[in-house]
Write an enzyme that holds these catalytic residues in place. Structure first.
Site, PDB file in Angstrom:
ATOM      1  N   GLY A 234       0.878  -1.200   0.063  1.00  0.00           N
ATOM      2  CA  GLY A 234      -0.073   0.034  -0.112  1.00  0.00           C
ATOM      3  C   GLY A 234       0.875   1.375   0.157  1.00  0.00           C
ATOM      4  O   GLY A 234       2.045   1.333  -0.475  1.00  0.00           O
ATOM      5  N   SER A 235       0.425   2.040   0.641  1.00  0.00           N
ATOM      6  CA  SER A 235       0.952   3.519   0.556  1.00  0.00           C
ATOM      7  C   SER A 235       2.341   3.547   1.174  1.00  0.00           C
ATOM      8  O   SER A 235       3.241   4.592   0.894  1.00  0.00           O
ATOM      9  CB  SER A 235       0.230   4.795   1.168  1.00  0.00           C
ATOM     10  OG  SER A 235      -1.053   4.704   0.664  1.00  0.00           O
ATOM     11  N   THR A 236       2.802   2.661   2.081  1.00  0.00           N
ATOM     12  CA  THR A 236       4.313   3.007   2.510  1.00  0.00           C
ATOM     13  C   THR A 236       5.241   2.732   1.288  1.00  0.00           C
ATOM     14  O   THR A 236       6.335   3.163   1.297  1.00  0.00           O
ATOM     15  CB  THR A 236       4.350   1.601   3.595  1.00  0.00           C
ATOM     16  OG1 THR A 236       4.054   0.382   2.963  1.00  0.00           O
ATOM     17  CG2 THR A 236       3.758   1.855   4.656  1.00  0.00           C
TER      18      THR A 236
END
Lengths: 113, 584
Positions: free
Chosen positions: B288-290
């Site tokens: 995801g956004s990491t």
């Protein structure tokens, strides 16, 4: 002369037999000591396990909270101080520079140093 | 006529008989000592001598401060001789009390028509001592070797476990089995008439060497803090599980690796593979956004973006290759730094499209994605990074948001550690040193650089952006009072195994960051798998990061750079301890 020779041979035989008996006796002694060593080693290992169990952070935390009624330090209650070794010379020697790891809420009745 | 003296005859006969006797004895002696010497010597040796195989004890596993994590113990096993018991009921009752086993189960065993039954194998030494103090009729004890894990569930996924025969089957026990395993040695013992061992043949017995001891980089206290906080977070969010990795960015040393649910390696019988698998290294997930951190690193490194570059947020909705990309927080114009602060999908997609597949793929691979990190734990997965030649605009958009790419928790923690370490990617490791049975070091880990995926300047720019993501952006809950924190939240949709599409109910909430940002001592990754209360990484994972960092930083003696005023009550004084003493 013959008698002397026979006595010498007998002496040598007795010496040999005596030494063999001694070896067997020492052998039994070594075995006993080895058993003792094994028992001590086992006890030592068990004590290491006990130490390991007793020093586990979980147990210490439980003992501190349940038995001694302690609570985790709140923000501001733990202050880490950095000692500045190359502080300016006009400061008093050994006087530490106080720096804080975390802020605490300002409460009434408190003074700021 | 000669008169024969009868006395003389008797003397001669006696002499002849004696002579014949001697001849027989001599012949027998000759037969035994010369003719059959070889065969009889062998027979005698078989009776007097006994060859046994001795196995040296398995080596001990320690944490970085020398705390015992796994050790070999000789523990008692309890057996019964049912045929020698008249009434097994009182014996079973007493045994049940000592062994904490139901008496009726023991009684059932003792009523069998057998001469030997196991009552309990490898019991607690204290239970054995109690039975020795109060011997029971028809009950005996025998010592057996057992691998013992005094910390129970702590660090179980990393340590792994050894089987009943002493073979390392999982974790460090398996990976370093050749070092931990004790030496095998054949010894010939001489026995007396009672079968007791007298002395080893040749006086040369040294005993087999025990296995090497292994010291880990893991710190028991930091591991405990990580596990405790993770358990609380997983329980509070009713999640399926979770992972925390605490790493030293400068060296790649893993200080803690916590997984929930956990298991107790002392209870081998209750184990099943799904529970003891070290998911931090074996399982691949979409981050995801990491992953936007690494996309941003590629853009900054290739000068495609600068922190102040302006991007348009399309008011929260943009179509890429017939797929609509949304932002949870619709934006208009924003800087590139704000793309990460707000975790803007549209900003990340535009960045990835500007980079193109080749440049993005090159940097992602340079950070270690798509290859094993070479951490010294078994079963590591390489992750999944498809060939960049197959990346279309849709794939680029997905990868920018941390989809269509599979990473392991260790890979992500190692990559963020590289950002914290001035761009240098280190080899992660959990073993600090190995010593032989005499205490001589046979292996000592030293920090190993794998490569430098980004320059130090890029790492510094990225660090400042990530500080903003914590102080002003989605990662506010990760802020640690008194310290500068750099990090990024992540909320990834999981693929629903029933439909094969992204689920609207199954998520992975995560946060990865490092602290203090100006001189990173810790890189911490928190992953919460399928939280049921809130899905956002900033809500379920970021506070866990803060709580772990708040406890570990003072423990390591890490002080804040910012001087702060201290409030004291009247007449109160400060107890000063030298900072850093608690640290390694």
């Amino acid at each position: 002369m013959k008698i002397l020779a026979a006595m010498a041979v007998m002496s040598l035989l007795l010496l040999y037999v005596g030494e063999r008996v001694d070896v067997v006796r020492v052998g039994y002694h070594v075995e006993r000591l080895k058993l003792k060593k094994v028992a001590f080693q086992r006890e030592h290992d068990e004590l290491r396990v006990t130490v390991s169990k007793l020093t586990s952070p979980e147990r210490i935390e439980r003992a501190a909270t349940d038995r001694l009624g302690m609570v985790p330090a709140r923000q501001g209650q733990v202050i880490l101080v950095r000692l500045e070794p190359d502080a300016p010379s006009d400061r008093k020697p050994g006087r530490p520079e106080v720096r804080l790891a975390s802020h605490g809420p300002r409460e009434p009745g408190l003074r700021t140093p | 006529m000669t008169v024969v003296d009868p006395l003389r005859v008797r003397r001669i006969v006696a002499a002849l008989l004696l002579l014949a006797g001697f001849v027989i004895v001599l012949f027998r002696l000759f037969n035994l000592q010369v003719l059959q010497a070889g065969e009889l010597t062998l027979k005698a040796e078989r009776q007097h001598e006994k060859a046994i195989t001795l196995q040296g004890g398995r080596g001990t596993i320690y944490d970085r401060r020398g705390k015992v994590l796994a050790i070999n113990l000789e523990v008692p096993s309890v057996f019964g001789v049912p045929t020698s018991l008249e009434d097994p009921t009182p014996v079973a009752r007493e045994l049940g009390r000592v062994l904490h086993v139901r008496p009726d189960e023991i009684e059932k065993k003792l009523k069998q028509e057998r001469s030997f039954v196991w009552i309990a194998r490898k019991v607690d030494p204290e239970q054995g001592r109690r039975l020795q103090r109060r011997p029971l009729e028809g009950i005996g004890l025998v010592l057996e070797g057992r691998r013992y894990y005094p910390k129970g569930t702590l660090l179980s996924h990393v340590i792994g476990f050894a089987g009943m025969d002493g073979d390392g089957l999982e974790g460090i026990e398996h990976r370093y089995d050749s070092y931990l395993r004790g030496e095998k040695q054949m010894v010939v013992l001489q026995r007396d008439a009672l079968g007791r061992s007298v002395f080893p043949k040749g006086f040369t017995e040294q005993g087999p060497s025990s296995g090497h001891s292994v010291t880990l980089t893991i710190d028991e206290t930091i591991q405990y803090i990580a596990e405790k906080e993770l358990e609380e977070a997983v329980a509070a969010s009713r999640a399926k599980g979770g992972t925390i990795i605490v790493m030293e960015p400068r060296t790649g040393a893993v200080l803690a690796m916590a997984l929930v649910p956990t298991f107790d390696p002392n209870s081998l019988g209750s184990l099943y593979a799904d529970r003891w698998r070290n998911r931090a290294v074996t399982d691949v997930y979409e981050p995801g956004s990491t992953l936007k951190v690494l996309v941003a690193a590629a853009a900054l490194e290739d000068k495609v973006m600068e922190p102040q570059t302006i991007l348009f947020g399309e008011r929260g909705s943009m179509t890429v290759a017939n797929t609509v990309v949304h932002d949870h927080d619709p934006s208009g114009w924003m800087t590139f730094a704000q793309v990460l602060e707000r975790s803007s999908n549209i900003g990340a997609v535009k960045t990835a499209l500007a980079l193109g597949p080749d440049r993005l793929s090159r940097v992602l691979r340079a950070f270690g994605f798509g290859e094993r990190s070479e951490i010294d734990l078994p079963g590591e997965a390489a992750g999944l990074v498809r060939d960049s030649r197959s990346w279309g605009r849709r794939s680029l958009a997905s990868i920018a948001m941390g989809q269509e790419i599979g990473v392991t928790a260790v890979q992500l923690a190692t990559a963020l550690s590289a950002v914290a370490n001035g761009g240098w990617l280190m080899k992660p490791h959990v073993v600090a040193e190995i010593r032989d049975g005499k205490g001589k070091a046979v292996y000592q880990a030293s920090p190993q650089v794998r490569r430098q995926p980004i320059s130090e300047g890029t790492a510094q720019k990225l660090t400042r952006i990530l500080e903003g993501a914590v102080s002003r952006g989605t990662g506010k809950s990760a802020a640690v009072s008194g310290y500068r924190v750099a990090g990024k939240t992540g909320t990834a949709q999981k693929v629903d195994p029933r439909t094969g599409t992204y689920s609207t109910t199954l998520f992975i909430g995560s946060f990865v960051g490092f602290v203090p940002a100006e001189d990173p001592r810790l890189c911490i990754l928190v992953v919460i798998d399928e939280p049921q209360t809130e899905a956002w990484g900033g809500v379920v994972a970021a506070p866990v990061f803060r709580r772990v960092a708040e406890q570990v930083l003072p423990y390591l003696g890490v002080t804040s750079q910012a001087p702060v005023r201290v409030a004291l009550a009247e007449g109160e004084s400060i107890g000063v301890r030298r900072a850093g003493r608690a640290g390694p």
